[in-house]
Design an enzyme around this catalytic site. Structure first.
Site, mmCIF file in Angstrom:
data_model
loop_
_atom_site.group_PDB
_atom_site.id
_atom_site.type_symbol
_atom_site.label_atom_id
_atom_site.label_comp_id
_atom_site.label_asym_id
_atom_site.label_seq_id
_atom_site.Cartn_x
_atom_site.Cartn_y
_atom_site.Cartn_z
ATOM 1 N N ARG A 95 0.819 -1.344 -0.070
ATOM 2 C CA ARG A 95 0.013 0.021 0.031
ATOM 3 C C ARG A 95 0.764 1.149 0.044
ATOM 4 N NH1 ARG A 95 -1.619 2.774 4.826
ATOM 5 N NH2 ARG A 95 -3.236 4.402 4.760
ATOM 6 N N ARG A 124 -8.037 18.507 8.619
ATOM 7 C CA ARG A 124 -6.988 18.602 9.680
ATOM 8 C C ARG A 124 -7.019 19.951 10.358
ATOM 9 N NH1 ARG A 124 -3.558 14.177 10.332
ATOM 10 N NH2 ARG A 124 -3.410 12.865 8.482
ATOM 11 N N LYS A 173 -13.074 2.779 0.777
ATOM 12 C CA LYS A 173 -12.546 2.440 2.195
ATOM 13 C C LYS A 173 -13.866 2.811 3.070
ATOM 14 C CE LYS A 173 -8.756 4.052 3.440
ATOM 15 N NZ LYS A 173 -7.634 5.198 3.440
ATOM 16 N N THR A 181 -6.052 -1.653 9.609
ATOM 17 C CA THR A 181 -6.035 -0.763 10.967
ATOM 18 C C THR A 181 -5.797 -1.486 12.324
ATOM 19 O OG1 THR A 181 -7.738 0.772 9.913
ATOM 20 C CG2 THR A 181 -6.701 1.437 11.931
#
Length: 472
Positions: A36, A77, A219, A279
């Site tokens: 990835r 963010r 995702k 994860t």
């Protein structure tokens, strides 16, 4: 006799400790089936080197390896703060896309004023600071009420579980990254923060327009995507699905993640799509040479549920023990698959009506009844091999294709070991004989293989034949 062969695959993320040819080759030898590339970080020059190293290692060790481009998406963010800033329950703060840090005004890297509504929750710093929108004072700012004591720091992530982005999940950076990837040897594109099937269809159009044959992996990390009717449509429209458990836990609640993971894997098996569980699978190995018992159970459960692939993130991107982590994950996969059968989902699978699905199920059933050593799938696009994999046979699927891209994509598919050979009526049989001569089947005696093929080799969708062959 079944070959000792890792049926659930390993996808590893590259990062500073593994950003070199030696690490990539070593991880591929240790059991990594795909890499990835996290496009939230790094330059195109670094990507060029990584792509070259992966293909070089793949050629050297003689196995196809998948490359997944993971788009950043609207990863929102905070901007840079002058200092870490404590906040308390009841405080009112401003997030402003056009301002600097000044008291209780905080810069944010995305204009949320155009997306959020009053009353919606906003979680900052992985949910450590929870807030509610109480106003939109300007075209670039929103006003929040803080719901718990905490500390805000520079560039910490923001989650908006109830905010509808209206299909606007591809940022200008993502579009540039997609354009870059379309000119490179990329097998999969992972799409972040998917909310509906329209997000997948939009990306599909972009990729086709750029001439890319990369497959799409949405995702699942938003509340919108896990609604039953939405989730099934997403699976059907995609080439595979990643259970992105980190942001999903923040956005929807950690308690829902195991249930959603099981549901996604089952849907992927139903439709013959790739499933990736991601994860914190072995997060403690970022700093420790051994996994925790809970992490071992987590990986084992993904294997039992029938996941195609389990993914390593920080463990190989930032960890001290990337090779040890891959080796530990491989041990768990091998032990689990040899001692526990994959959980059945007959009630889900039986709803499929396509000819190829019926042939795939028949091949798996026949292989089991005859004690075959492998199923050999002659496949152009990889679809036949993926459909056989959906039935989770407990023996290798030997896939033979004339397409490098198909072989690389199948590197992440359950139980698949893919080979590139010219199309031909005897391609599968000749490959099986070659593998037997080379000792792949770990026996000198006769073996039985099931060959799945079509009357017109190389034609997509032409699979219609099952043959039983005994190799002396």
């Amino acid at each position: 006799m079944s070959v000792i062969f890792k049926r659930t695959k390993i996808l590893a993320t590259l990062g500073p400790p593994t950003n070199n040819y030696e690490s990539i080759e070593a991880m591929a030898k240790a059991g990594v089936n795909g890499f990835r590339l996290n496009f939230s970080h790094g330059s195109y020059e670094e990507r060029d080197l990584q792509l070259e190293w992966i293909r070089q290692a793949s050629a050297k060790i003689g196995k196809p390896v998948a490359i997944l481009q993971d788009l950043q998406g609207p990863k929102i963010r905070l901007g840079n703060l002058t200092e870490n800033t404590p906040v308390k329950t009841g405080d009112e703060i401003i997030l402003d896309h056009a301002a600097d840090h000044d008291g209780l005004t905080f810069p944010v890297q995305y204009n949320l004023a155009q997306k959020v509504k009053v009353g919606e929750p906003i979680y900052i710093f992985d949910g450590k600071v929870r807030t509610t929108v109480i106003g939109i004072p300007s075209g670039t700012s929103i006003k929040l009420r803080v719901e718990n004591d905490g500390v805000l720091m520079s560039r910490k992530g923001i989650n908006l579980p109830d905010t509808d982005f209206g299909g606007d999940i591809l940022t200008p950076k993502d579009l540039a990254d997609i354009e870059y990837g379309a000119t490179k040897d990329i097998d999969y594109v992972a799409l972040s923060f998917v909310q509906s099937v329209d997000d997948i269809n939009n990306l599909r159009q972009i990729l086709v327009g750029l001439g890319s044959d990369a497959q799409i992996i949405p995702k699942i990390e938003t509340k919108a995507a896990i609604r039953d009717e939405v989730l099934e449509e997403i699976v059907k429209a995609s080439d595979g699905v990643m259970v992105a458990r980190g942001d999903l836990a923040v956005e929807a609640g950690a308690e829902i993640v195991p249930v959603v993971q099981r549901k996604i894997i089952a849907l992927c098996r139903k439709y013959g799509k790739l499933s990736i569980v991601a994860t914190q699978m072995m997060a403690s190995m970022v700093d420790a040479p051994e996994p925790t018992r809970a992490e071992v159970s987590d990986v084992a459960n993904a294997v039992i549920q029938g996941a195609d692939t389990v993914m390593l993130s920080d463990e190989t991107a930032n960890g001290k023990y990337p090779l040890e982590t891959v080796a530990a994950m491989k041990r768990v996969i091998l032990y689990t698959q040899e001692h526990v059968a994959v959980a059945p989902i007959t009630d889900i699978i039986k709803g499929k009506k396509l000819k190829r699905d019926a042939i795939s199920l028949a091949a798996v059933t026949l292989a089991d009844q005859l004690g075959a050593s492998a199923i050999v799938a002659e496949t152009k696009s990889g679809g036949t091999a993926s459909n056989i994999a959906a039935h989770r046979p407990n023996l290798p699927i030997i896939s033979v294709t004339s397409e490098d891209r198909s072989a690389q994509q199948l590197a992440l598919s359950y139980a698949n070991k893919s080979f590139v050979r010219p199309d031909g009526e005897r391609a599968g049989l000749e490959l099986a004989r070659e593998l037997k001569r080379d000792g792949f089947f770990e026996t000198d005696g006769p073996i039985t293989v099931i060959i799945v093929s079509g009357k017109q080799p190389g034609m997509i969708g032409g699979t219609d034949t099952i043959r039983v062959r005994v190799l002396e």
